[in-house]
Design a protein around this motif. Structure first.
Motif, PDB file in Angstrom:
ATOM      1  N   MET A   1       9.627 -13.038   4.043  1.00 11.02           N
ATOM      2  CA  MET A   1       9.402 -11.650   4.383  1.00 11.02           C
ATOM      3  C   MET A   1      10.251 -10.754   3.490  1.00 11.02           C
ATOM      4  N   ALA A   2       9.618 -10.044   2.591  1.00  7.11           N
ATOM      5  CA  ALA A   2      10.365  -9.193   1.664  1.00  7.11           C
ATOM      6  C   ALA A   2      10.058  -7.726   1.950  1.00  7.11           C
ATOM      7  N   GLN A   3      11.111  -6.949   2.119  1.00  7.32           N
ATOM      8  CA  GLN A   3      10.939  -5.520   2.324  1.00  7.32           C
ATOM      9  C   GLN A   3      10.966  -4.816   0.973  1.00  7.32           C
ATOM     10  N   VAL A   4       9.942  -4.041   0.706  1.00 14.40           N
ATOM     11  CA  VAL A   4       9.863  -3.274  -0.534  1.00 14.40           C
ATOM     12  C   VAL A   4       9.601  -1.818  -0.180  1.00 14.40           C
ATOM     13  N   CYS A   9       5.980   7.390  -0.508  1.00 14.23           N
ATOM     14  CA  CYS A   9       6.661   8.047   0.618  1.00 14.23           C
ATOM     15  C   CYS A   9       8.070   7.525   0.863  1.00 14.23           C
ATOM     16  N   GLY A  10       8.409   6.382   0.248  1.00 12.89           N
ATOM     17  CA  GLY A  10       9.746   5.838   0.408  1.00 12.89           C
ATOM     18  C   GLY A  10       9.926   4.949   1.626  1.00 12.89           C
ATOM     19  N   MET A  11       8.869   4.755   2.392  1.00 10.57           N
ATOM     20  CA  MET A  11       8.954   3.910   3.590  1.00 10.57           C
ATOM     21  C   MET A  11       9.088   2.440   3.187  1.00 10.57           C
ATOM     22  N   MET A  12       9.814   1.664   3.984  1.00  9.36           N
ATOM     23  CA  MET A  12       9.941   0.241   3.708  1.00  9.36           C
ATOM     24  C   MET A  12       8.712  -0.488   4.251  1.00  9.36           C
ATOM     25  N   VAL A  13       8.158  -1.383   3.404  1.00  5.62           N
ATOM     26  CA  VAL A  13       6.932  -2.101   3.732  1.00  5.62           C
ATOM     27  C   VAL A  13       7.176  -3.591   3.507  1.00  5.62           C
ATOM     28  N   ASP A  14       6.605  -4.424   4.337  1.00  3.73           N
ATOM     29  CA  ASP A  14       6.715  -5.868   4.161  1.00  3.73           C
ATOM     30  C   ASP A  14       5.665  -6.301   3.140  1.00  3.73           C
ATOM     31  N   SER A  15       6.106  -6.834   2.006  1.00  9.62           N
ATOM     32  CA  SER A  15       5.181  -7.189   0.924  1.00  9.62           C
ATOM     33  C   SER A  15       4.217  -8.309   1.320  1.00  9.62           C
ATOM     34  N   GLU A  16       4.571  -9.116   2.318  1.00  3.31           N
ATOM     35  CA  GLU A  16       3.698 -10.215   2.720  1.00  3.31           C
ATOM     36  C   GLU A  16       2.581  -9.770   3.654  1.00  3.31           C
ATOM     37  N   THR A  17       2.796  -8.694   4.386  1.00  2.90           N
ATOM     38  CA  THR A  17       1.779  -8.254   5.333  1.00  2.90           C
ATOM     39  C   THR A  17       1.146  -6.912   4.962  1.00  2.90           C
ATOM     40  N   ALA A  18       1.613  -6.276   3.905  1.00  3.30           N
ATOM     41  CA  ALA A  18       1.065  -4.978   3.502  1.00  3.30           C
ATOM     42  C   ALA A  18      -0.418  -5.109   3.170  1.00  3.30           C
ATOM     43  N   ARG A  19      -1.222  -4.248   3.745  1.00  5.32           N
ATOM     44  CA  ARG A  19      -2.658  -4.295   3.497  1.00  5.32           C
ATOM     45  C   ARG A  19      -3.055  -3.458   2.288  1.00  5.32           C
ATOM     46  N   HIS A  20      -2.174  -2.592   1.830  1.00  6.60           N
ATOM     47  CA  HIS A  20      -2.496  -1.687   0.724  1.00  6.60           C
ATOM     48  C   HIS A  20      -1.572  -1.982  -0.437  1.00  6.60           C
ATOM     49  N   TYR A  29       2.650  -3.014  -6.480  1.00  9.00           N
ATOM     50  CA  TYR A  29       3.297  -2.024  -5.626  1.00  9.00           C
ATOM     51  C   TYR A  29       2.615  -2.049  -4.268  1.00  9.00           C
ATOM     52  N   TYR A  30       3.392  -1.897  -3.206  1.00  9.21           N
ATOM     53  CA  TYR A  30       2.887  -1.985  -1.845  1.00  9.21           C
ATOM     54  C   TYR A  30       3.019  -0.637  -1.151  1.00  9.21           C
ATOM     55  N   PHE A  31       2.049  -0.352  -0.261  1.00 11.25           N
ATOM     56  CA  PHE A  31       1.985   0.957   0.384  1.00 11.25           C
ATOM     57  C   PHE A  31       1.827   0.824   1.891  1.00 11.25           C
ATOM     58  N   CYS A  32       2.325   1.814   2.619  1.00 11.35           N
ATOM     59  CA  CYS A  32       2.271   1.795   4.084  1.00 11.35           C
ATOM     60  C   CYS A  32       0.895   2.201   4.600  1.00 11.35           C
ATOM     61  N   ALA A  33       0.149   2.965   3.804  1.00  5.70           N
ATOM     62  CA  ALA A  33      -1.132   3.500   4.267  1.00  5.70           C
ATOM     63  C   ALA A  33      -2.070   3.746   3.083  1.00  5.70           C
ATOM     64  N   PRO A  34      -3.371   3.843   3.352  1.00  6.98           N
ATOM     65  CA  PRO A  34      -4.324   4.067   2.257  1.00  6.98           C
ATOM     66  C   PRO A  34      -4.076   5.367   1.491  1.00  6.98           C
ATOM     67  N   GLY A  35      -3.560   6.390   2.182  1.00  6.91           N
ATOM     68  CA  GLY A  35      -3.295   7.664   1.506  1.00  6.91           C
ATOM     69  C   GLY A  35      -2.234   7.532   0.422  1.00  6.91           C
ATOM     70  N   CYS A  36      -1.202   6.743   0.690  1.00  7.86           N
ATOM     71  CA  CYS A  36      -0.149   6.534  -0.315  1.00  7.86           C
ATOM     72  C   CYS A  36      -0.695   5.755  -1.508  1.00  7.86           C
TER      73      CYS A  36
END
Length: 60
Positions: A1-4, A9-20, A29-36
């Motif tokens: 589990m890696a936090q990136v 937006c600067g939010m921390m996202v889990d690279s293994e479960t990020a859907r975007h 690069y990993y994103f918290c939401a489709p808008g980002c």
């Protein structure tokens, strides 16, 4: 589990479960939401430069 950090937006996202995510210049690069992700895909340099510039000190 890696936090990136979401480069938009600067939010921390889990690279293994990020859907975007996006590939840019050979890096993922990993994103918290489709808008980002959409914002990054339009202007990746804008977000990468702002994030990088904050960490470097300028000497005059």
């Amino acid at each position: 589990m890696a936090q990136v950090k979401d480069p938009v937006c600067g939010m921390m996202v889990d690279s293994e479960t990020a859907r975007h995510k996006s590939e840019y210049q050979g890096q993922t690069y990993y994103f918290c939401a489709p808008g980002c992700k959409t914002a990054f895909d339009k202007e990746p340099e804008k977000y990468l430069q702002s994030g990088e510039g904050e960490h470097h000190q300028h000497h005059h």
